[in-house]
Design an enzyme around this catalytic site. Structure first.
Site, PDB file in Angstrom:
ATOM      1  N   CYS A 122      -3.814   0.329 -10.064  1.00  0.00           N
ATOM      2  CA  CYS A 122      -3.020  -0.874 -10.326  1.00  0.00           C
ATOM      3  C   CYS A 122      -2.987  -1.269 -11.801  1.00  0.00           C
ATOM      4  O   CYS A 122      -2.166  -2.087 -12.207  1.00  0.00           O
ATOM      5  CB  CYS A 122      -3.558  -2.030  -9.495  1.00  0.00           C
ATOM      6  SG  CYS A 122      -3.713  -1.633  -7.738  1.00  0.00           S
ATOM      7  N   HIS A 258      -0.776  -8.092 -12.077  1.00  0.00           N
ATOM      8  CA  HIS A 258      -0.644  -7.162 -10.957  1.00  0.00           C
ATOM      9  C   HIS A 258      -0.501  -7.968  -9.680  1.00  0.00           C
ATOM     10  O   HIS A 258      -1.234  -8.939  -9.450  1.00  0.00           O
ATOM     11  CB  HIS A 258      -1.874  -6.259 -10.895  1.00  0.00           C
ATOM     12  CG  HIS A 258      -2.026  -5.553  -9.588  1.00  0.00           C
ATOM     13  ND1 HIS A 258      -0.991  -4.842  -9.009  1.00  0.00           N
ATOM     14  CD2 HIS A 258      -3.078  -5.449  -8.727  1.00  0.00           C
ATOM     15  CE1 HIS A 258      -1.408  -4.340  -7.860  1.00  0.00           C
ATOM     16  NE2 HIS A 258      -2.670  -4.696  -7.672  1.00  0.00           N
ATOM     17  N   ASN A 289       2.103  -5.231  -2.362  1.00  0.00           N
ATOM     18  CA  ASN A 289       1.301  -4.656  -3.441  1.00  0.00           C
ATOM     19  C   ASN A 289       1.763  -3.215  -3.660  1.00  0.00           C
ATOM     20  O   ASN A 289       1.525  -2.345  -2.826  1.00  0.00           O
ATOM     21  CB  ASN A 289      -0.178  -4.699  -3.053  1.00  0.00           C
ATOM     22  CG  ASN A 289      -1.101  -4.107  -4.107  1.00  0.00           C
ATOM     23  OD1 ASN A 289      -0.671  -3.388  -4.999  1.00  0.00           O
ATOM     24  ND2 ASN A 289      -2.375  -4.404  -3.989  1.00  0.00           N
TER      25      ASN A 289
END
Length: 333
Positions: A122, A258, A289
């Site tokens: 990420c 993020h 996500n």
């Protein structure tokens, strides 16, 4: 004494173009709740996610990357042949080697650009921005294509309650080039490998080779520990990035973290001390996500929705498996 020539590039860099590609399908919570014995209400409360984007079965992570890259190159107003390096950040390219970046470079017509993959999960997009900034300023490249792309649905265990229901498929790309004024601040990055087991692939490829009864590998996380780490340990990193850019929180127009969890994002805003006027990207609500793709996706969303504009000063920070993290202040394209 022999003297070597040393390249020198422009003093400053900036983002010249941005492109994104989301998975073709919006998958609502109700489609995922039965295997994890949960509810739409629970997922919304714990994560903020209403839907996540997932790609068709025959869409690859390189397909998503190509779509995003072509749009970024077009917005930058350059030809693909002018790209000197391609950096692909992904943890879901399904081959150990060759990497996905050379394949992507060939697809878009950037050959013989240097091309390499980053495995920083990420945080990978922000890692790529830091490397692209250095490559251009050093004179090693005129233009660098940075892509964060994932097809995480290929690695989802539908019955996993720790992370799989969070994940989506997408790609985001930017072209980095020289600038007369500063458009990318110093990158603040690091890692904490002692805590690397908090987010991981559950079985190694060697374990699967030795025991064919093991299921196909998926991702797992220790949710409470990851939440605590991201919510409280990343705010100081974000503040360091602001300070490194010579700014204060009051100078930030947009916060683009993020897109891991809406509660983490809200907690980070408080910990950093951002003014109420700062636009906070919350693309996670609709996209889920998407790991390395989440920051460019969230950037595109705030620009498309008109809540941010070209020239705004944005703080971006990526963090995740490794545990690794990176942050920098950028001027939006």
């Amino acid at each position: 004494m022999t003297t070597l020539n040393v390249r020198r590039g422009p003093e400053f860099t900036r983002i010249l173009g941005l492109g994104v590609a989301r998975g073709e399908n919006a998958v609502p919570n109700d489609d995922l709740i039965e295997p994890i014995n949960s509810s739409d209400e629970w997922i919304r409360k714990m994560t903020g996610i209403v839907t996540r984007v997932r790609a068709n079965e025959d869409t690859s992570v390189i397909d998503l990357s190509e779509r995003a890259a072509r749009d970024a190159i077009a917005q930058a107003g350059i030809d693909a042949s002018e790209i000197d390096a391609v950096i692909l950040s992904t943890i879901s390219y399904p081959r150990i080697t060759p990497g996905g970046a050379p394949v992507l470079a060939d697809r878009i017509g950037a050959t013989p650009a240097a091309a390499f993959d980053i495995s920083a999960a990420c945080a990978g997009y922000c890692y790529g921005i830091g490397q692209a900034d250095a490559l251009v300023r050093s004179g090693a490249a005129r233009h660098v294509l940075v892509v964060g792309a994932e097809k995480l649905s290929d690695f989802v265990d539908p019955a996993d309650r720790s992370i799989s229901y969070l994940l989506g498929d997408a790609a985001g790309a930017v072209v980095i080039g020289g600038s007369d004024t500063a458009g990318i601040g110093p990158t603040v990055w690091g890692s904490d490998g002692a805590a690397s087991e908090l987010i991981k692939q559950d079985h190694t490829w060697l374990e699967i080779r030795e025991d064919r009864d093991l299921p196909f590998p998926t991702l797992r996380q220790e949710g409470p520990s990851v939440f605590k780490w991201a919510s409280f340990k990343m705010a100081p990193v974000a503040l360091q990035a602001i300070e490194a850019a010579g700014l204060t929180p009051d100078d930030i127009d947009v916060f683009i973290p993020h897109q891991a969890n809406l509660r983490i994002i809200d907690q980070m805003v408080k910990q950093i001390g951002l003014p109420a006027s700062v636009v906070v990207a919350k693309d996670i609500v609709d996209s889920g996500n998407t790991s390395a793709a989440s920051i460019p996706l969230a950037t595109e969303r705030v620009l498309r929705d008109g809540v941010a504009k070209s020239g705004d000063v944005a703080l971006q920070i990526g963090f995740g498996a490794g545990l690794v993290y990176a942050a920098q202040v950028v001027v939006l394209p």
